[in-house]
Design an enzyme around this catalytic site. Structure first.
Site, PDB file in Angstrom:
ATOM      1  N   ASP A 153       0.890  -1.046   0.065  1.00  0.00           N
ATOM      2  CA  ASP A 153       0.080   0.109  -0.026  1.00  0.00           C
ATOM      3  C   ASP A 153       0.771   1.186   0.110  1.00  0.00           C
ATOM      4  O   ASP A 153       2.154   1.111   0.322  1.00  0.00           O
ATOM      5  CB  ASP A 153      -0.913  -0.066   1.530  1.00  0.00           C
ATOM      6  CG  ASP A 153      -1.450   1.200   1.447  1.00  0.00           C
ATOM      7  OD1 ASP A 153      -2.154   1.850   0.872  1.00  0.00           O
ATOM      8  OD2 ASP A 153      -1.183   1.856   2.705  1.00  0.00           O
ATOM      9  N   ASP A 155       0.126   5.200   1.185  1.00  0.00           N
ATOM     10  CA  ASP A 155       0.055   6.084   2.228  1.00  0.00           C
ATOM     11  C   ASP A 155       0.119   5.348   3.515  1.00  0.00           C
ATOM     12  O   ASP A 155      -0.450   4.368   3.797  1.00  0.00           O
ATOM     13  CB  ASP A 155      -1.097   6.755   2.477  1.00  0.00           C
ATOM     14  CG  ASP A 155      -1.226   7.787   1.174  1.00  0.00           C
ATOM     15  OD1 ASP A 155      -0.985   7.616  -0.141  1.00  0.00           O
ATOM     16  OD2 ASP A 155      -1.482   8.917   1.483  1.00  0.00           O
TER      17      ASP A 155
END
Ligand code: IMP
Ligand code: MG
Length: 416
Positions: A153, A155
């Site tokens: 992922d 952020d």
């Protein structure tokens, strides 16, 4: 009483991971019975060490037993008798495990790092169990069939929320190390842009190092892809492009089942999501703008920190509920999530994103894939769906991602 219970249940279960809570509950018993929180000044260090070793023993036994239950669960799932799994009876939402989890060994490792059994006032916590599960998953991956693909992922996992991957980010050298081991890397992020320039801006640190690195072969460099908008836009590393990334046309990578996603349905779903978001903006008086894209719709404030948790959660739950109840919501996968500072609804989700990466790299198996992310709660969190497509590790900060990758490396070294 019943009503109160039901309200609490509806509002809180999505904020707890049931497996982790259950394991925490098991560990609470030896904590209470053995850790003996007596006054510190009365104790000598020998006695303390004795208590700790006793407690360590009890915790280890619990992890051994849970590991046994997990093995039994895996066995039942593979023989299509999942209903007979004892673990499923104890923890109904428990999902599929793609490899064995070496829980006892992982506990012993994390106990050395975190001194869990030496604590007498703070019981084994959510974070202790989360990290033990991560370690057990790394052991499982390396020892089962080996690791071929890691998806990250963006952020909070690779960089701080809303930030960019800066050249001095310590995760860069770890990603290069994976590529050098011929392990493929996908960045599976919700951030959805159609232009390579935008991803270059966010990931410049990594892309520039890859470009100038003398350690990587061309084949290894081609092992990096970016999947944006959860499962909507694919870019591959390309040194000849000005932004070091090239857009891969959708027809070149989409999965068979994604071909059935109709444009009309997509527009329809986003219309419903948008009007539900606008209703929340009005009802909760949110200081936000609405952003509509071709595969997503979201609300975001002008400045970080303007929305509080309750506003974000209320909005995400309202929108999710509204879309789920619509007829298009049952035909088309979507993901409504709380981005920490904004709320977005995307077409598709990370299970499709991770599967598309596996497919792009010639069908890498779930048991050879690891997705690393920070959002694994069951509602309003977008990494959660990746659990359907691969093994996962749940981290809480970019620093933990670096630690996880270093731990993976030391496990790999013990096998050589
Ligand atoms: P992730 O943690 O890498 O999945 O990134 C999530 C963040 O990307 C969200 O919180 C948004 O701030 C941002 N974002 C930008 N464009 C989009 C989009 O099209 N859909 C969802 N999130 C987006
Ligand atoms: Mg994230």
């Amino acid at each position: 009483m019943t009503t109160r219970y039901r309200v609490e249940y509806a509002l809180k279960t999505h904020r707890r991971d049931q497996l982790i809570e259950w394991i925490k509950g098991l560990l609470a018993v030896p904590f209470v019975l053995h850790s003996q929180p007596t006054a510190v000044y009365q104790e000598d260090s020998e006695k303390l060490a004795g208590v700790a070793s006793d407690t360590h023993q009890r915790y280890a036994e619990i992890f051994r037993d849970v590991e046994g239950l997990l093995n039994d669960h895996i066995e039942h799932e593979s023989t299509k008798a999942a209903g007979k799994s004892k673990l499923r009876l104890l923890v109904p939402p428990v999902g599929t495990f793609f490899t064995k989890l070496y829980l006892e060994e992982a506990f012993k490792y994390q106990d050395q790092q975190r001194h869990i059994s030496r604590r007498r006032f703070v019981a084994p916590s959510f974070n202790d169990v989360r990290l033990i599960l991560n370690s057990s998953q790394l052991l499982g991956l390396v020892r089962t069939r080996g690791l071929n693909l890691v998806t990250f992922d963006g952020d909070v996992t690779l960089y701080d929320d809303g930030a960019c991957l800066a050249p001095d980010n310590p995760v860069i050298s770890r990603i290069i190390r994976l590529l050098r081991q011929d392990i493929r890397v996908g960045i599976v992020t919700a951030a959805g842009y159609t232009e390579a320039a935008k991803y270059y801006e966010r990931l410049k640190g990594l892309l520039d190092v890859m470009y100038s690195s003398t350690e990587l072969t061309d084949e290894q460099r081609s092992g990096l892809i970016i999947m944006g908008g959860e499962s909507n836009y694919l870019f591959r590393y390309d040194p000849s492009s000005p932004h070091k990334l090239t857009y891969v046309p959708r027809e070149d990578w989409i999965l068979e089942d994604m071909k059935a996603w109709e444009e009309d349905d997509i527009t329809n779903l986003l219309d419903i999501a948008e009007s539900s978001l606008r209703a929340c903006v009005k009802n909760l008086n949110l200081p936000v703008s609405v952003l509509r894209k071709d595969r997503a719709v979201g609300v975001y404030p002008e400045k970080q920190g303007q929305l509080h948790r309750e506003q974000l959660e209320e909005t995400v739950l309202v929108v999710q509920n509204t879309v789920e109840r619509s007829s298009v919501g049952s035909r088309l996968p979507f993901c409504a999530f709380n981005g920490g500072n904004d709320v977005f609804v995307d077409i598709g989700d990370k299970s499709w994103g991770v599967r598309a990466c596996q497919h792009y790299f010639k069908n890498i198996d779930a048991s050879r894939t690891l997705h690393v992310g920070d959002q694994f709660l069951s509602a309003g969190a977008n990494d959660f769906k990746a659990r359907l497509a691969s093994t996962t590790a749940w981290i809480a900060s970019p620093a933990e991602t670096v630690q996880l990758l270093d731990e993976l490396h030391s496990i790999q070294k013990t096998l050589v």
